[in-house]
Design a protein around this motif. Structure first.
Motif, PDB file in Angstrom:
ATOM      1  N   VAL A 156       5.519  -3.788   2.520  1.00  0.00           N
ATOM      2  CA  VAL A 156       6.925  -4.158   2.678  1.00  0.00           C
ATOM      3  C   VAL A 156       7.762  -3.076   1.989  1.00  0.00           C
ATOM      4  O   VAL A 156       7.607  -2.839   0.791  1.00  0.00           O
ATOM      5  CB  VAL A 156       7.234  -5.534   2.035  1.00  0.00           C
ATOM      6  N   ALA A 157       8.631  -2.434   2.765  1.00  0.00           N
ATOM      7  CA  ALA A 157       9.487  -1.358   2.233  1.00  0.00           C
ATOM      8  C   ALA A 157       8.650  -0.328   1.462  1.00  0.00           C
ATOM      9  O   ALA A 157       9.030   0.109   0.377  1.00  0.00           O
ATOM     10  CB  ALA A 157      10.594  -1.938   1.362  1.00  0.00           C
ATOM     11  N   GLY A 158       7.495   0.021   2.031  1.00  0.00           N
ATOM     12  CA  GLY A 158       6.662   1.068   1.441  1.00  0.00           C
ATOM     13  C   GLY A 158       5.790   0.614   0.288  1.00  0.00           C
ATOM     14  O   GLY A 158       5.087   1.419  -0.324  1.00  0.00           O
ATOM     15  N   ARG A 159       5.809  -0.674  -0.007  1.00  0.00           N
ATOM     16  CA  ARG A 159       5.083  -1.183  -1.170  1.00  0.00           C
ATOM     17  C   ARG A 159       3.888  -2.027  -0.706  1.00  0.00           C
ATOM     18  O   ARG A 159       4.043  -2.852   0.193  1.00  0.00           O
ATOM     19  CB  ARG A 159       6.036  -2.041  -2.001  1.00  0.00           C
ATOM     20  N   THR A 160       2.751  -1.804  -1.332  1.00  0.00           N
ATOM     21  CA  THR A 160       1.530  -2.412  -0.803  1.00  0.00           C
ATOM     22  C   THR A 160       1.113  -3.659  -1.573  1.00  0.00           C
ATOM     23  O   THR A 160       0.939  -3.615  -2.795  1.00  0.00           O
ATOM     24  CB  THR A 160       0.371  -1.394  -0.837  1.00  0.00           C
ATOM     25  N   HIS A 161       0.985  -4.766  -0.842  1.00  0.00           N
ATOM     26  CA  HIS A 161       0.470  -6.025  -1.378  1.00  0.00           C
ATOM     27  C   HIS A 161      -0.840  -6.350  -0.645  1.00  0.00           C
ATOM     28  O   HIS A 161      -1.029  -5.919   0.500  1.00  0.00           O
ATOM     29  CB  HIS A 161       1.473  -7.162  -1.171  1.00  0.00           C
ATOM     30  N   LEU A 162      -1.707  -7.115  -1.292  1.00  0.00           N
ATOM     31  CA  LEU A 162      -3.012  -7.446  -0.699  1.00  0.00           C
ATOM     32  C   LEU A 162      -3.178  -8.954  -0.632  1.00  0.00           C
ATOM     33  O   LEU A 162      -2.808  -9.670  -1.573  1.00  0.00           O
ATOM     34  CB  LEU A 162      -4.136  -6.869  -1.561  1.00  0.00           C
ATOM     35  N   ARG A 163      -3.744  -9.420   0.490  1.00  0.00           N
ATOM     36  CA  ARG A 163      -3.964 -10.864   0.626  1.00  0.00           C
ATOM     37  C   ARG A 163      -5.349 -11.122   1.222  1.00  0.00           C
ATOM     38  O   ARG A 163      -5.693 -10.590   2.270  1.00  0.00           O
ATOM     39  CB  ARG A 163      -2.904 -11.480   1.532  1.00  0.00           C
ATOM     40  N   TRP A 164      -6.097 -11.970   0.522  1.00  0.00           N
ATOM     41  CA  TRP A 164      -7.361 -12.475   1.048  1.00  0.00           C
ATOM     42  C   TRP A 164      -7.184 -13.967   1.328  1.00  0.00           C
ATOM     43  O   TRP A 164      -6.927 -14.740   0.398  1.00  0.00           O
ATOM     44  CB  TRP A 164      -8.479 -12.346   0.023  1.00  0.00           C
ATOM     45  N   ARG A 165      -7.298 -14.361   2.572  1.00  0.00           N
ATOM     46  CA  ARG A 165      -7.388 -15.801   2.874  1.00  0.00           C
ATOM     47  C   ARG A 165      -8.858 -16.033   3.184  1.00  0.00           C
ATOM     48  O   ARG A 165      -9.371 -15.537   4.182  1.00  0.00           O
ATOM     49  CB  ARG A 165      -6.524 -16.169   4.062  1.00  0.00           C
ATOM     50  N   LEU A 166      -9.507 -16.789   2.319  1.00  0.00           N
ATOM     51  CA  LEU A 166     -10.970 -16.820   2.339  1.00  0.00           C
ATOM     52  C   LEU A 166     -11.526 -18.037   3.080  1.00  0.00           C
ATOM     53  O   LEU A 166     -10.961 -19.137   3.014  1.00  0.00           O
ATOM     54  CB  LEU A 166     -11.497 -16.798   0.904  1.00  0.00           C
ATOM     55  N   GLY A 167     -12.635 -17.805   3.738  1.00  0.00           N
ATOM     56  CA  GLY A 167     -13.391 -18.885   4.370  1.00  0.00           C
ATOM     57  C   GLY A 167     -12.652 -19.522   5.527  1.00  0.00           C
ATOM     58  O   GLY A 167     -11.823 -18.904   6.190  1.00  0.00           O
ATOM     59  N   ARG A 168     -12.964 -20.810   5.712  1.00  0.00           N
ATOM     60  CA  ARG A 168     -12.397 -21.547   6.838  1.00  0.00           C
ATOM     61  C   ARG A 168     -11.309 -22.499   6.348  1.00  0.00           C
ATOM     62  O   ARG A 168     -11.249 -22.807   5.172  1.00  0.00           O
ATOM     63  CB  ARG A 168     -13.490 -22.371   7.534  1.00  0.00           C
TER      64      ARG A 168
END
Ligand code: ZN
Length: 395
Positions: free
Chosen positions: A61-73
């Motif tokens: 977002v606007a050149g800035r890096t975020h990380l997201r793990w949505r795990l499993g089911r």
């Protein structure tokens, strides 16, 4: 289901917790440097992928890096929240290298809060099935989360609990209350005049600001825990001119949302005292309070879980500083903060993490997540097919 076995299982993992912290700390990530933050996101993604068994989504977002793990089911039910940016400028490692000496780990951003990220990864790895867990690691917490706030709020509002991996308070205390923050600028418009020849023609912005400083400070309410602090101020252009303009900054901290509203109404209601002067008030709520009612149930739960693990009961602390936990609480999601490392010296040269506390802390976190997942209903096995309208989450 928790038990002492979780503690036993976590102890041998300690060397990899420490080496994961080392990998992340030795990649510097000052919030202001987008390239450094992106490089750090790469390292965090690699470390997290190794522990969680899946790659994160990279949300830029606007050149800035975020990380997201949505795990499993299934739908996300428990949000683990952290950030990988730090307040330490590039080059800090040369003065403050990563070290582990006599059980004390040091390095820029270790306590706030790269150790917390390692704890989250290892806690989730210890769960049999991580279905329902979302791990969100943002890259701009230290500058007020301008590009991650919406993401944090959307992710939290879909979850039944938000566990924030920020550093703990003194002695490992969990943060059960954080004050909300509002920020204002009060601009004064008067009229310039020669201070020697015809001062009576001027409208003195410095004098108007003096009135406003006292009016603003009077909005504080110590009994409610509300501080209203006039901070920086400037006015005028030269020493022999009646100042035409001036500006005052105001920092507001509140324990209760109602107080944030009261102060906002009062700030917007400020009126000039000098005839002919004009006020322009800008600003408002920056972060809502994380109040004790948001954390009470989770704190009770973690206290029980600690007992079942054979750990000392956790202590709690109310703190003035805000975090992204304020945002998760602000959307109504039960939130417990300060679940990260035990240590001290956040944002300071003596920043450090106590190594002996890492494995028990990871075990406590794993047990808490497991306990939450056991009681929270699973809402549908294929949540991603339900689409953004149904989940309310950004894509
Ligand atoms: Zn932090």
């Amino acid at each position: 289901m928790v038990g002492p076995t979780l503690l036993d299982r976590m102890a041998p993992v300690l060397p990899s917790i420490v080496s994961d912290i080392e990998s992340m700390v030795t990649c510097e990530s000052p919030s202001a440097d987008l390239e450094a933050v992106a490089a750090s996101a790469g390292v965090v993604a690699t470390v997290g992928t190794a522990r969680l068994g899946s790659e994160p989504e990279r949300i830029v977002v606007a050149g800035r890096t975020h990380l997201r793990w949505r795990l499993g089911r299934g739908d996300p039910r428990v949000l683990l929240l952290g950030h990988h940016d730090t307040v330490w400028p590039l080059g800090s490692l040369s003065d403050h290298p990563f070290t582990v000496t006599d059980g004390v780990l040091r390095g820029p951003g270790c306590f706030d809060m790269k150790a917390g990220l390692a704890l989250a990864f290892h806690a989730v790895a210890a769960l049999g099935d991580p279905s329902g867990v979302t791990v969100l690691v943002t890259g701009d917490e230290e500058v007020g989360s301008p590009t991650s706030r919406a993401l944090i709020e959307a992710e939290a509002s879909g979850c039944a609990a938000a566990l924030v991996l920020e550093a703990s308070a003194d002695g490992g205390a969990l943060k059960t209350e954080r004050k909300g923050v509002s920020l204002y600028e009060v601009a004064v418009h008067g009229r310039a005049a020669h201070a020697g020849l015809e001062p009576e023609r001027g409208i003195n912005a410095t004098i108007e600001l003096a009135h406003q400083v006292l009016a603003v400070a009077a909005l504080a309410d110590k009994r409610q825990g509300t501080s209203v602090t006039p901070t920086t101020m400037s006015a005028g252009t030269t020493t022999n001119t009646v100042p035409a303009v001036g500006v005052l900054s105001v920092d507001v901290r509140v324990r209760h949302a109602a107080e944030q509203e009261r102060v906002h109404a009062a700030m917007c209601g400020l009126r000039p005292v000098l005839e002919g002067s004009r006020l322009d008030v800008r600003g408002g709520a920056n972060r809502p309070p994380l109040s004790g009612s948001s954390s009470a149930d989770l704190f009770e739960r973690v206290t029980r879980v600690a007992r079942e693990l054979g750990l000392a009961p956790p202590t709690s602390a109310a703190v003035g500083g805000a975090s992204d936990g304020n945002f998760t609480a602000g959307v109504g999601t039960p939130t417990l903060d300060g679940l990260g490392a035990v240590g001290g010296g956040a944002h300071a040269p003596d920043e450090h993490v106590l190594v002996a506390e890492l494995a028990p802390r990871a075990a406590l976190l794993a047990a808490l997540i497991g306990d939450l997942l056991a009681v929270l209903p699973t809402t549908g096995p294929t949540h991603y097919s339900s689409g953004p309208a149904a989940t309310g989450r950004p894509q």
